[in-house]
Write a protein that holds these residues in place. Structure first.
Motif, PDB file in Angstrom:
ATOM      1  N   HIS A 197      -9.760  25.734  38.219  1.00 46.62           N
ATOM      2  CA  HIS A 197      -9.077  26.163  37.003  1.00 46.62           C
ATOM      3  C   HIS A 197      -7.616  25.703  37.003  1.00 46.62           C
ATOM      4  N   GLU A 198      -7.232  24.912  38.018  1.00 46.82           N
ATOM      5  CA  GLU A 198      -5.868  24.391  38.104  1.00 46.82           C
ATOM      6  C   GLU A 198      -5.824  23.056  37.368  1.00 46.82           C
ATOM      7  N   MET A 199      -5.367  23.090  36.119  1.00 48.41           N
ATOM      8  CA  MET A 199      -5.475  21.908  35.271  1.00 48.41           C
ATOM      9  C   MET A 199      -4.548  20.779  35.710  1.00 48.41           C
ATOM     10  N   ARG A 200      -3.342  21.096  36.152  1.00 44.93           N
ATOM     11  CA  ARG A 200      -2.452  20.013  36.579  1.00 44.93           C
ATOM     12  C   ARG A 200      -2.996  19.350  37.836  1.00 44.93           C
ATOM     13  N   PHE A 201      -3.566  20.136  38.720  1.00 45.74           N
ATOM     14  CA  PHE A 201      -4.209  19.582  39.905  1.00 45.74           C
ATOM     15  C   PHE A 201      -5.375  18.690  39.499  1.00 45.74           C
ATOM     16  N   ALA A 202      -6.200  19.150  38.568  1.00 47.97           N
ATOM     17  CA  ALA A 202      -7.326  18.343  38.090  1.00 47.97           C
ATOM     18  C   ALA A 202      -6.841  17.011  37.547  1.00 47.97           C
ATOM     19  N   GLU A 203      -5.774  17.049  36.785  1.00 46.09           N
ATOM     20  CA  GLU A 203      -5.223  15.819  36.207  1.00 46.09           C
ATOM     21  C   GLU A 203      -4.695  14.888  37.290  1.00 46.09           C
ATOM     22  N   ALA A 204      -4.120  15.470  38.362  1.00 46.24           N
ATOM     23  CA  ALA A 204      -3.516  14.666  39.416  1.00 46.24           C
ATOM     24  C   ALA A 204      -4.533  14.012  40.329  1.00 46.24           C
ATOM     25  N   VAL A 205      -5.652  14.706  40.601  1.00 44.24           N
ATOM     26  CA  VAL A 205      -6.554  14.253  41.661  1.00 44.24           C
ATOM     27  C   VAL A 205      -7.801  13.526  41.147  1.00 44.24           C
ATOM     28  N   ALA A 206      -8.196  13.786  39.908  1.00 43.66           N
ATOM     29  CA  ALA A 206      -9.508  13.319  39.436  1.00 43.66           C
ATOM     30  C   ALA A 206      -9.525  11.829  39.114  1.00 43.66           C
ATOM     31  N   ASP A 207     -10.644  11.198  39.435  1.00 47.91           N
ATOM     32  CA  ASP A 207     -10.968   9.903  38.861  1.00 47.91           C
ATOM     33  C   ASP A 207     -11.702  10.095  37.536  1.00 47.91           C
ATOM     34  N   ARG A 208     -12.442  11.208  37.464  1.00 51.04           N
ATOM     35  CA  ARG A 208     -13.209  11.519  36.254  1.00 51.04           C
ATOM     36  C   ARG A 208     -13.249  13.027  36.095  1.00 51.04           C
ATOM     37  N   VAL A 209     -13.123  13.497  34.864  1.00 56.09           N
ATOM     38  CA  VAL A 209     -13.158  14.927  34.550  1.00 56.09           C
ATOM     39  C   VAL A 209     -14.407  15.224  33.740  1.00 56.09           C
ATOM     40  N   LEU A 210     -15.151  16.259  34.152  1.00 59.22           N
ATOM     41  CA  LEU A 210     -16.296  16.751  33.394  1.00 59.22           C
ATOM     42  C   LEU A 210     -15.948  18.111  32.822  1.00 59.22           C
ATOM     43  N   PHE A 211     -16.136  18.281  31.528  1.00 62.79           N
ATOM     44  CA  PHE A 211     -15.924  19.577  30.884  1.00 62.79           C
ATOM     45  C   PHE A 211     -17.284  20.180  30.569  1.00 62.79           C
ATOM     46  N   MET A 212     -17.562  21.345  31.159  1.00 59.13           N
ATOM     47  CA  MET A 212     -18.843  22.010  30.940  1.00 59.13           C
ATOM     48  C   MET A 212     -18.692  23.164  29.963  1.00 59.13           C
ATOM     49  N   GLU A 213     -19.729  23.360  29.179  1.00 63.67           N
ATOM     50  CA  GLU A 213     -19.769  24.430  28.190  1.00 63.67           C
ATOM     51  C   GLU A 213     -21.222  24.840  27.997  1.00 63.67           C
ATOM     52  N   GLN A 214     -21.516  26.122  28.232  1.00 66.46           N
ATOM     53  CA  GLN A 214     -22.854  26.675  28.018  1.00 66.46           C
ATOM     54  C   GLN A 214     -23.943  25.878  28.738  1.00 66.46           C
ATOM     55  N   GLY A 215     -23.668  25.534  29.989  1.00 68.47           N
ATOM     56  CA  GLY A 215     -24.688  24.932  30.829  1.00 68.47           C
ATOM     57  C   GLY A 215     -24.922  23.452  30.667  1.00 68.47           C
ATOM     58  N   VAL A 216     -24.065  22.772  29.907  1.00 65.59           N
ATOM     59  CA  VAL A 216     -24.199  21.323  29.736  1.00 65.59           C
ATOM     60  C   VAL A 216     -22.833  20.671  29.931  1.00 65.59           C
ATOM     61  N   ILE A 217     -22.834  19.366  30.192  1.00 69.20           N
ATOM     62  CA  ILE A 217     -21.583  18.607  30.227  1.00 69.20           C
ATOM     63  C   ILE A 217     -21.264  18.210  28.795  1.00 69.20           C
ATOM     64  N   ALA A 218     -20.255  18.863  28.231  1.00 65.72           N
ATOM     65  CA  ALA A 218     -19.938  18.669  26.818  1.00 65.72           C
ATOM     66  C   ALA A 218     -19.028  17.478  26.579  1.00 65.72           C
ATOM     67  N   GLU A 219     -18.271  17.090  27.621  1.00 66.83           N
ATOM     68  CA  GLU A 219     -17.354  15.964  27.464  1.00 66.83           C
ATOM     69  C   GLU A 219     -16.977  15.470  28.851  1.00 66.83           C
ATOM     70  N   GLY A 221     -14.439  12.163  30.889  1.00 65.70           N
ATOM     71  CA  GLY A 221     -13.555  11.031  30.722  1.00 65.70           C
ATOM     72  C   GLY A 221     -12.565  10.938  31.848  1.00 65.70           C
ATOM     73  N   VAL A 222     -11.761   9.880  31.840  1.00 66.07           N
ATOM     74  CA  VAL A 222     -10.703   9.748  32.840  1.00 66.07           C
ATOM     75  C   VAL A 222      -9.601  10.734  32.479  1.00 66.07           C
ATOM     76  N   PRO A 223      -8.873  11.240  33.477  1.00 64.64           N
ATOM     77  CA  PRO A 223      -7.895  12.306  33.193  1.00 64.64           C
ATOM     78  C   PRO A 223      -6.806  11.895  32.222  1.00 64.64           C
ATOM     79  N   GLU A 224      -6.383  10.624  32.287  1.00 65.72           N
ATOM     80  CA  GLU A 224      -5.311  10.179  31.401  1.00 65.72           C
ATOM     81  C   GLU A 224      -5.691  10.340  29.932  1.00 65.72           C
ATOM     82  N   GLU A 225      -6.978  10.199  29.630  1.00 72.59           N
ATOM     83  CA  GLU A 225      -7.426  10.352  28.252  1.00 72.59           C
ATOM     84  C   GLU A 225      -7.834  11.782  27.947  1.00 72.59           C
ATOM     85  N   PHE A 226      -8.575  12.399  28.870  1.00 70.05           N
ATOM     86  CA  PHE A 226      -9.090  13.738  28.597  1.00 70.05           C
ATOM     87  C   PHE A 226      -7.968  14.748  28.390  1.00 70.05           C
TER      88      PHE A 226
END
Length: 261
Positions: A197-219, A221-226
């Motif tokens: 739940h640490e969003m700045r950390f997620a932005e700093a470390v990720a090559d790819r971000v997955l956003f989940m909602e209601q049991g599915v991957i809803a979106e 992308g790369v952190p710079e865009e997401f």
């Protein structure tokens, strides 16, 4: 490059409620995938299914060329290849730090104690805990315990490391010391799937971000865009609800990948 992990259309429910509803993802060697989303969306369940702590209802999970989703009792061998660190540190309270670190490699992997101990001393030094090898867990702060838990996982030399909300139980001032250790692992090329739940950390470390909602991957992308311009309204509302925590920025090239990728 072939994925190190392939998750194919997995479903998992509890008491008739579908927690995961057809989740698919690939993770390639050296990639850091960060999974975010509201509470109850299935993030932690996904990691637990990958590590065999929860049996999936349908679908497939592959580690390299081995289908691991139906191994049953033999899953313990796979867990030697997939490390996992939880919110709680799960250190044995009656054992000193060094004894906690040696237990898995010496007992499970049958490695020589002297060899593992030398490696453990070096890893403790890297995470700023060189003087804590003979300390009992009760004498450590939460951040120190979590760093020990990370070292313990890395001493097993996993092919894939799963991190499940590892800062959730920490006081705010202890968060950055743990997150910076994870960023170091990412810079060294460790393959990781991280729920946070640490969003700045997620932005700093990720090559790819997955956003989940209601049991599915809803979106995804790369952190710079997401983080700059999420495509879905739900992801935008989710990000707007956060005050970012502090974390060191992971070096990147203009394409958004680690500099040494």
């Amino acid at each position: 490059m072939e994925p190190i992990l392939r998750v194919k259309e997995i479903y998992k429910g509890f008491d008739g409620n579908g927690v995961l509803q057809g989740v698919s993802l690939d993770i390639r060697e050296g990639e850091v995938v960060v999974i975010i989303g509201p509470s109850g969306c299935g993030k932690s369940t996904l990691l637990r299914c990958i590590n065999g702590l929860e049996k999936i209802d349908r679908g497939e999970i592959w580690l390299r060329d081995q289908r691991i989703s139906d191994l049953g009792k033999d899953m313990y061998r796979v867990r030697q290849r997939i490390g996992m660190v939880f919110q709680s540190y799960d250190l044995f309270p009656h054992m000193k730090v060094m004894d906690n670190l040696l237990l898995g490699p010496v007992k499970a992997l049958k490695k020589p104690r002297e060899e593992v101990e030398a490696e453990a001393v070096e890893m403790l030094r890297r995470v700023g805990l060189a003087d804590k090898a003979q300390a009992l867990p009760r004498t450590l702060s939460g951040g120190q315990k979590q760093r020990v838990a990370l070292v313990r996982a890395m001493l097993m030399h996993p092919e894939l490391l799963l991190l499940d909300e590892i800062t959730a139980a920490l006081d705010p001032e202890m968060v950055s010391e743990v997150l910076n250790v994870v960023i170091d692992l990412a810079e060294q090329g460790m393959t990781m799937a991280i729920v946070t739940h640490e969003m700045r950390f997620a932005e700093a470390v990720a090559d790819r971000v997955l956003f989940m909602e209601q049991g599915v991957i809803a979106e995804e992308g790369v952190p710079e865009e997401f983080f700059r311009e999420p495509r879905t309204e739900r992801a935008r509302r989710f990000l707007q609800s956060f005050t970012y925590a502090s974390a060191r920025k992971r070096p990147r090239d203009p394409a958004g990948m680690p500099e040494d990728a």
